[in-house]
Design a protein around this motif. Sequence first.
Motif, mmCIF file in Angstrom:
data_model
loop_
_atom_site.group_PDB
_atom_site.id
_atom_site.type_symbol
_atom_site.label_atom_id
_atom_site.label_comp_id
_atom_site.label_asym_id
_atom_site.label_seq_id
_atom_site.Cartn_x
_atom_site.Cartn_y
_atom_site.Cartn_z
ATOM 1 N N ARG A 176 0.842 -1.196 0.000
ATOM 2 C CA ARG A 176 0.000 0.000 0.000
ATOM 3 C C ARG A 176 0.877 1.244 0.000
ATOM 4 O O ARG A 176 2.071 1.180 0.241
ATOM 5 N N PHE A 177 0.248 2.385 -0.266
ATOM 6 C CA PHE A 177 0.957 3.654 -0.202
ATOM 7 C C PHE A 177 1.067 4.104 1.247
ATOM 8 O O PHE A 177 0.127 3.933 2.028
ATOM 9 N N HIS A 178 2.210 4.682 1.592
ATOM 10 C CA HIS A 178 2.441 5.231 2.929
ATOM 11 C C HIS A 178 3.150 6.570 2.765
ATOM 12 O O HIS A 178 4.114 6.670 2.011
ATOM 13 N N SER A 179 2.688 7.575 3.477
ATOM 14 C CA SER A 179 3.333 8.886 3.395
ATOM 15 C C SER A 179 4.657 8.866 4.143
ATOM 16 O O SER A 179 4.877 8.030 5.042
ATOM 17 N N GLY A 180 5.520 9.818 3.804
ATOM 18 C CA GLY A 180 6.779 9.955 4.520
ATOM 19 C C GLY A 180 6.556 10.275 5.988
ATOM 20 O O GLY A 180 7.294 9.808 6.860
ATOM 21 N N VAL A 181 5.510 11.036 6.263
ATOM 22 C CA VAL A 181 5.175 11.369 7.657
ATOM 23 C C VAL A 181 4.782 10.102 8.414
ATOM 24 O O VAL A 181 5.230 9.863 9.537
ATOM 25 N N GLU A 182 3.946 9.277 7.781
ATOM 26 C CA GLU A 182 3.511 8.031 8.415
ATOM 27 C C GLU A 182 4.708 7.114 8.694
ATOM 28 O O GLU A 182 4.837 6.554 9.786
ATOM 29 N N LEU A 183 5.586 6.976 7.714
ATOM 30 C CA LEU A 183 6.771 6.139 7.904
ATOM 31 C C LEU A 183 7.665 6.705 9.007
ATOM 32 O O LEU A 183 8.245 5.961 9.797
#
Length: 82
Positions: free
Chosen positions: A27-34
């Motif tokens: 899935r897609f994950h934002s840099g903030v989430e990571l």
Amino acid sequence: MRSVGPFGAKVFSRDELKILEVLSDGRFHSGVELGEVIGKTRSSVLHNIKNIAESGICFNRVVGSKSISNKNEIQRKRQKRK
């Protein structure tokens, strides 16, 4: 400088391994989430992503949403649309 294993293979840092683990769901994950997952800033995540990419692992980035995902997931979604 990247660590190199006994057979010349690049060794990933703990943060890089955790990022790969999260991204392995396709899935897609934002840099903030990571960054929240590894306890670092978004720019630190992007540095880690750059290091991972230099080892030959491909990533896709969606411009504007700043999300990244495994290239294979993108290809699967494109095939479903056809």
